[in-house]
Design a protein around this motif. Structure first.
Motif, mmCIF file in Angstrom:
data_model
loop_
_atom_site.group_PDB
_atom_site.id
_atom_site.type_symbol
_atom_site.label_atom_id
_atom_site.label_comp_id
_atom_site.label_asym_id
_atom_site.label_seq_id
_atom_site.Cartn_x
_atom_site.Cartn_y
_atom_site.Cartn_z
ATOM 1 N N LEU A 85 -25.820 30.589 -52.794
ATOM 2 C CA LEU A 85 -26.094 29.162 -52.568
ATOM 3 C C LEU A 85 -27.002 28.584 -53.654
ATOM 4 O O LEU A 85 -26.790 27.464 -54.111
ATOM 5 C CB LEU A 85 -26.706 28.959 -51.188
ATOM 6 C CG LEU A 85 -25.815 29.371 -50.015
ATOM 7 C CD1 LEU A 85 -26.560 29.193 -48.706
ATOM 8 C CD2 LEU A 85 -24.513 28.611 -50.022
ATOM 9 N N ALA A 86 -27.994 29.358 -54.085
ATOM 10 C CA ALA A 86 -28.899 28.892 -55.146
ATOM 11 C C ALA A 86 -28.148 28.709 -56.455
ATOM 12 O O ALA A 86 -28.363 27.725 -57.164
ATOM 13 C CB ALA A 86 -30.057 29.871 -55.315
ATOM 14 N N ALA A 87 -27.252 29.618 -56.772
ATOM 15 C CA ALA A 87 -26.482 29.512 -58.005
ATOM 16 C C ALA A 87 -25.581 28.291 -57.963
ATOM 17 O O ALA A 87 -25.434 27.578 -58.968
ATOM 18 C CB ALA A 87 -25.653 30.772 -58.217
ATOM 19 N N LEU A 88 -24.989 28.020 -56.821
ATOM 20 C CA LEU A 88 -24.128 26.838 -56.691
ATOM 21 C C LEU A 88 -24.936 25.556 -56.788
ATOM 22 O O LEU A 88 -24.473 24.560 -57.348
ATOM 23 C CB LEU A 88 -23.363 26.879 -55.376
ATOM 24 C CG LEU A 88 -22.271 27.936 -55.291
ATOM 25 C CD1 LEU A 88 -21.739 28.031 -53.869
ATOM 26 C CD2 LEU A 88 -21.156 27.615 -56.266
ATOM 27 N N ALA A 89 -26.143 25.555 -56.271
ATOM 28 C CA ALA A 89 -26.999 24.369 -56.328
ATOM 29 C C ALA A 89 -27.365 24.020 -57.759
ATOM 30 O O ALA A 89 -27.475 22.858 -58.120
ATOM 31 C CB ALA A 89 -28.254 24.580 -55.488
ATOM 32 N N HIS A 90 -27.526 25.050 -58.596
ATOM 33 C CA HIS A 90 -27.873 24.812 -60.001
ATOM 34 C C HIS A 90 -26.693 24.276 -60.809
ATOM 35 O O HIS A 90 -26.876 23.688 -61.850
ATOM 36 C CB HIS A 90 -28.414 26.089 -60.635
ATOM 37 C CG HIS A 90 -29.794 26.406 -60.184
ATOM 38 N ND1 HIS A 90 -30.048 27.341 -59.215
ATOM 39 C CD2 HIS A 90 -30.995 25.874 -60.513
ATOM 40 C CE1 HIS A 90 -31.345 27.398 -58.986
ATOM 41 N NE2 HIS A 90 -31.941 26.524 -59.771
ATOM 42 N N LYS A 91 -25.478 24.504 -60.317
ATOM 43 C CA LYS A 91 -24.281 24.041 -61.033
ATOM 44 C C LYS A 91 -23.967 22.583 -60.752
ATOM 45 O O LYS A 91 -23.196 21.986 -61.477
ATOM 46 C CB LYS A 91 -23.078 24.914 -60.656
ATOM 47 C CG LYS A 91 -23.156 26.317 -61.183
ATOM 48 C CD LYS A 91 -21.927 27.087 -60.791
ATOM 49 C CE LYS A 91 -22.019 28.512 -61.337
ATOM 50 N NZ LYS A 91 -20.834 29.292 -60.981
ATOM 51 N N THR A 92 -24.509 22.035 -59.660
ATOM 52 C CA THR A 92 -24.179 20.655 -59.315
ATOM 53 C C THR A 92 -25.192 19.684 -59.839
ATOM 54 O O THR A 92 -26.197 19.953 -60.300
ATOM 55 C CB THR A 92 -24.068 20.480 -57.783
ATOM 56 O OG1 THR A 92 -25.294 20.873 -57.175
ATOM 57 C CG2 THR A 92 -22.919 21.280 -57.241
#
Length: 92
Positions: A85-92
Motif C-alpha cells: 500500500l505504501a509503494a502504491l501511495a508513492h506512485k500516485t
C-alpha cells in the motif's frame, strides 16, 4: 438472502475497505459470507504485478461484522501488505 444478511456481509466488507482506505485503484478485495450461523470474512491485498500477495481470514458471530472486517485488514497489514500500500501511495 434477505436484507439483514446483505447488510451483515456489507458491513464487514465496508469496514475492511475503510480501514485500508481502499479505492478502485488499489488491488485489494474482501468477501464475507454467512455460513452455519457464522460470518466468514476473507481479504486479499496484492501488488499490481501479482507478487507479493497477502491473504487473511477471520470467522465470528454475524453481529461482529465490522470488527471482523477491520481485523482482517489489520492482519494483512501486520503480514506485510502495508509495504504494498505504501509503494502504491508513492506512485500516485
Amino acid at each position: 438472502m434477505g436484507d439483514a444478511h446483505a447488510a451483515t456481509v456489507a458491513a464487514a466488507e465496508r469496514a475492511f475497505l475503510a480501514r485500508l482506505d481502499g479505492g478502485c485503484q488499489v488491488p485489494m478485495g474482501c468477501h464475507a459470507e454467512l455460513r452455519d450461523d457464522l460470518l466468514h470474512v476473507r481479504g486479499v491485498i496484492t501488488d499490481p504485478g501479482g507478487r507479493p500477495c497477502f491473504t487473511a481470514a477471520r470467522v465470528g458471530p454475524p453481529e461482529t461484522a465490522p470488527e471482523l472486517g477491520k481485523a482482517v485488514a489489520e492482519l494483512l497489514l501486520r503480514l506485510g501488505a502495508d509495504a504494498v500500500l505504501a509503494a502504491l501511495a508513492h506512485k500516485t
